[in-house]
Design a protein around this motif. Structure first.
Motif, PDB file in Angstrom:
ATOM      1  N   GLU A  77       0.668  -1.431   0.133  1.00 42.00           N
ATOM      2  CA  GLU A  77       0.034   0.043  -0.027  1.00 42.00           C
ATOM      3  C   GLU A  77       0.890   1.381   0.024  1.00 42.00           C
ATOM      4  N   GLY A  78       0.595   2.176  -0.901  1.00 39.65           N
ATOM      5  CA  GLY A  78       1.353   3.528  -0.947  1.00 39.65           C
ATOM      6  C   GLY A  78       2.322   3.387  -1.893  1.00 39.65           C
ATOM      7  N   ARG A 112       8.401   1.385  -5.635  1.00 37.68           N
ATOM      8  CA  ARG A 112       8.897   2.814  -4.755  1.00 37.68           C
ATOM      9  C   ARG A 112       7.979   3.423  -4.101  1.00 37.68           C
ATOM     10  N   PHE A 113       7.935   3.912  -3.092  1.00 34.35           N
ATOM     11  CA  PHE A 113       6.699   4.396  -2.609  1.00 34.35           C
ATOM     12  C   PHE A 113       6.668   5.956  -3.002  1.00 34.35           C
ATOM     13  N   GLU A 114       5.280   6.372  -3.075  1.00 37.65           N
ATOM     14  CA  GLU A 114       4.715   7.616  -3.645  1.00 37.65           C
ATOM     15  C   GLU A 114       5.643   8.763  -3.304  1.00 37.65           C
ATOM     16  N   THR A 115       6.180   8.618  -2.035  1.00 32.40           N
ATOM     17  CA  THR A 115       7.045   9.732  -1.481  1.00 32.40           C
ATOM     18  C   THR A 115       8.260   9.777  -1.746  1.00 32.40           C
ATOM     19  N   ALA A 116       8.878   8.917  -2.584  1.00 25.69           N
ATOM     20  CA  ALA A 116      10.131   8.842  -3.130  1.00 25.69           C
ATOM     21  C   ALA A 116      10.381  10.042  -4.009  1.00 25.69           C
ATOM     22  N   SER A 117      11.964  10.563  -3.747  1.00 25.83           N
ATOM     23  CA  SER A 117      12.220  11.825  -4.342  1.00 25.83           C
ATOM     24  C   SER A 117      12.372  11.780  -5.875  1.00 25.83           C
ATOM     25  N   SER A 118      12.304  12.897  -6.569  1.00 25.04           N
ATOM     26  CA  SER A 118      12.337  12.918  -7.913  1.00 25.04           C
ATOM     27  C   SER A 118      14.015  12.253  -8.351  1.00 25.04           C
ATOM     28  N   LEU A 146      15.673   9.887  -6.921  1.00 28.33           N
ATOM     29  CA  LEU A 146      15.706   8.457  -6.699  1.00 28.33           C
ATOM     30  C   LEU A 146      14.802   8.061  -7.703  1.00 28.33           C
ATOM     31  N   ARG A 147      13.703   8.395  -8.073  1.00 28.68           N
ATOM     32  CA  ARG A 147      12.741   7.850  -9.374  1.00 28.68           C
ATOM     33  C   ARG A 147      13.603   7.909 -10.498  1.00 28.68           C
ATOM     34  N   PHE A 148      14.250   9.010 -10.692  1.00 29.52           N
ATOM     35  CA  PHE A 148      14.838   9.141 -12.275  1.00 29.52           C
ATOM     36  C   PHE A 148      16.169   7.979 -12.033  1.00 29.52           C
ATOM     37  N   ALA A 149      16.635   7.905 -10.934  1.00 31.37           N
ATOM     38  CA  ALA A 149      17.916   6.965 -10.856  1.00 31.37           C
ATOM     39  C   ALA A 149      17.352   5.505 -11.059  1.00 31.37           C
ATOM     40  N   LEU A 150      16.058   5.245 -10.555  1.00 31.30           N
ATOM     41  CA  LEU A 150      15.609   3.844 -10.840  1.00 31.30           C
ATOM     42  C   LEU A 150      15.527   3.390 -11.968  1.00 31.30           C
ATOM     43  N   ARG A 151      14.762   4.636 -12.897  1.00 39.09           N
ATOM     44  CA  ARG A 151      14.536   4.312 -14.403  1.00 39.09           C
ATOM     45  C   ARG A 151      15.610   3.929 -15.055  1.00 39.09           C
ATOM     46  N   ARG A 152      16.733   4.557 -14.692  1.00 37.47           N
ATOM     47  CA  ARG A 152      18.229   4.469 -15.305  1.00 37.47           C
ATOM     48  C   ARG A 152      18.537   2.913 -15.125  1.00 37.47           C
ATOM     49  N   ILE A 153      18.448   2.476 -14.058  1.00 34.62           N
ATOM     50  CA  ILE A 153      18.745   1.224 -13.281  1.00 34.62           C
ATOM     51  C   ILE A 153      17.937   0.144 -14.163  1.00 34.62           C
ATOM     52  N   VAL A 198      20.669   6.791  -6.326  1.00 34.54           N
ATOM     53  CA  VAL A 198      19.775   6.093  -5.374  1.00 34.54           C
ATOM     54  C   VAL A 198      20.127   6.166  -3.985  1.00 34.54           C
ATOM     55  N   LEU A 199      21.272   5.760  -3.639  1.00 35.22           N
ATOM     56  CA  LEU A 199      21.951   5.567  -2.134  1.00 35.22           C
ATOM     57  C   LEU A 199      21.870   7.164  -1.719  1.00 35.22           C
ATOM     58  N   GLU A 200      22.391   7.937  -2.320  1.00 31.41           N
ATOM     59  CA  GLU A 200      22.446   9.408  -1.838  1.00 31.41           C
ATOM     60  C   GLU A 200      21.104   9.965  -1.623  1.00 31.41           C
ATOM     61  N   SER A 201      20.032   9.832  -2.289  1.00 32.30           N
ATOM     62  CA  SER A 201      18.789  10.360  -2.248  1.00 32.30           C
ATOM     63  C   SER A 201      17.869   9.378  -1.241  1.00 32.30           C
ATOM     64  N   ALA A 202      18.343   8.209  -0.952  1.00 34.38           N
ATOM     65  CA  ALA A 202      17.313   7.337  -0.361  1.00 34.38           C
ATOM     66  C   ALA A 202      17.017   7.693   1.093  1.00 34.38           C
ATOM     67  N   THR A 203      16.105   7.662   1.549  1.00 37.00           N
ATOM     68  CA  THR A 203      15.636   7.697   3.326  1.00 37.00           C
ATOM     69  C   THR A 203      15.420   6.498   3.799  1.00 37.00           C
ATOM     70  N   GLU A 204      14.848   6.657   5.110  1.00 42.48           N
ATOM     71  CA  GLU A 204      14.308   5.280   5.706  1.00 42.48           C
ATOM     72  C   GLU A 204      13.055   4.629   5.103  1.00 42.48           C
ATOM     73  N   ARG A 205      12.442   5.753   4.313  1.00 42.29           N
ATOM     74  CA  ARG A 205      11.060   5.221   3.796  1.00 42.29           C
ATOM     75  C   ARG A 205      11.503   4.436   2.511  1.00 42.29           C
ATOM     76  N   ASP A 206      12.633   4.657   2.238  1.00 40.79           N
ATOM     77  CA  ASP A 206      13.150   3.891   0.728  1.00 40.79           C
ATOM     78  C   ASP A 206      13.499   2.639   1.097  1.00 40.79           C
ATOM     79  N   THR A 207      13.294   2.088   2.318  1.00 43.02           N
ATOM     80  CA  THR A 207      13.846   0.440   2.338  1.00 43.02           C
ATOM     81  C   THR A 207      13.419  -0.251   1.508  1.00 43.02           C
ATOM     82  N   LEU A 208      11.958  -0.153   1.044  1.00 44.80           N
ATOM     83  CA  LEU A 208      11.336  -1.157  -0.028  1.00 44.80           C
ATOM     84  C   LEU A 208      12.326  -1.210  -1.203  1.00 44.80           C
ATOM     85  N   THR A 209      12.447  -0.089  -1.443  1.00 43.13           N
ATOM     86  CA  THR A 209      13.433   0.019  -2.850  1.00 43.13           C
ATOM     87  C   THR A 209      14.656  -0.689  -2.672  1.00 43.13           C
TER      88      THR A 209
END
Length: 277
Positions: A205-206, A220-226, A228-235, A248-259
């Motif tokens: 959920e979310g 990724r969660f909907e709260t992921a930063s731009s 992080l999302r851009f880097a994921l598309r490249r990966i 990704v690692l530089e912009s990730a927060t605790e909320r991004d553990t799923l990713t």
């Protein structure tokens, strides 16, 4: 406190209730006098018992055939899925059977998913009912957008797309397929698993996830930063490697553990990359 006159109903020697006395007097003419009538017993012939036994035996398979198969049985009896189209040309209703395609055109469709939930299909959506029975309900979304709400055991409802397969774990979600066959999943309740070949993405959920011709995306969660999302598309879809992982690692927060958990299993990262994650 109980009125002592109520005892008169059970004890005639008690103080009578005037209302009850009045009713007794009015109905006295209808009082039965004498013994109860004798009703003779009629002896049934042996054929009656044989007929009753045959009826009972015939009733069992009929009752079993009419009994629902429990949650998810749906149109196993050939009833199909009921749907209703609402558009500029007015409402229209129909039944979707296994093998049928439903194309909404310029209308919106409300579809009953057997007895486990329902879907809303946007205009321009093309969907096919592949299977529906006790073990699984399966559709194929070729194009368009749907919202599904399902209350059923895990893996009972499955939605195929050209790029991946969405396996419902009892939830609500949005699924989109564009004209090129690329897919997008967003879960609003519960959990969905996206599958493609040997890869799996668990989307709670979310969270959301992409699936394209190049492969399955990382959720990724909907709260992921731009960034992080851009880097994921490249990966996931552009052969991004060490640099994209660093972003990704530089912009990730605790909320991004799923990713990050999914990236640990990404086939592109082994050895040094996995250790960085």
């Amino acid at each position: 406190m109980t009125d002592p006159r109520d005892d008169y109903l059970f004890d005639p020697s008690a103080t009578p209730d005037p209302e009850i006395e009045r009713l007794e007097t009015a109905l006295s003419g209808l009082r039965h006098r004498g013994e109860a009538p004798s009703i003779p017993q009629r002896r049934r012939s042996p054929w009656w018992f044989a007929a009753a036994a045959v009826i009972a035996l015939l009733a069992v398979p009929f009752a079993l055939s009419q009994r629902p198969n429990g949650p998810g049985s749906g149109p196993a009896d050939g009833m199909g899925w009921e749907y209703r189209l609402t558009g500029a040309r007015g409402p229209a209703e129909g039944t979707l059977r296994v093998g049928d395609w439903l194309e909404t055109g310029d209308a919106t469709a409300e579809v009953e998913v057997a007895d486990i939930g329902h879907m809303t299909l946007d205009p321009g959506t093309r969907m096919r009912l592949i299977a529906s029975g006790e073990n699984q309900h399966r559709i194929r979304l070729a194009r368009g957008r749907l919202e599904a709400v399902v209350d059923a055991p895990p893996e009972l409802f499955v939605a195929e797309t050209p790029a991946a397969t969405a396996v419902d774990m009892g939830c609500a979600y949005e699924l989109v397929v564009d004209d090129d066959g690329n897919g997008f999943l967003r879960v609003t309740s519960g959990l969905v698993e996206l599958r493609r070949e040997t890869r799996r993405s668990v989307v709670p959920e979310g969270a959301m996830c992409d699936a394209r011709g190049q492969g399955l995306g990382t959720p990724r969660f909907e709260t992921a930063s731009s960034p992080l999302r851009f880097a994921l598309r490249r990966i996931d879809f552009a052969e991004g490697g060490t640099d994209a992982l660093g972003d990704v690692l530089e912009s990730a927060t605790e909320r991004d553990t799923l990713t990050l958990w999914h990236l640990l299993q990404h086939p592109r990262f082994e050895g040094p990359g996995r250790r960085r994650i």
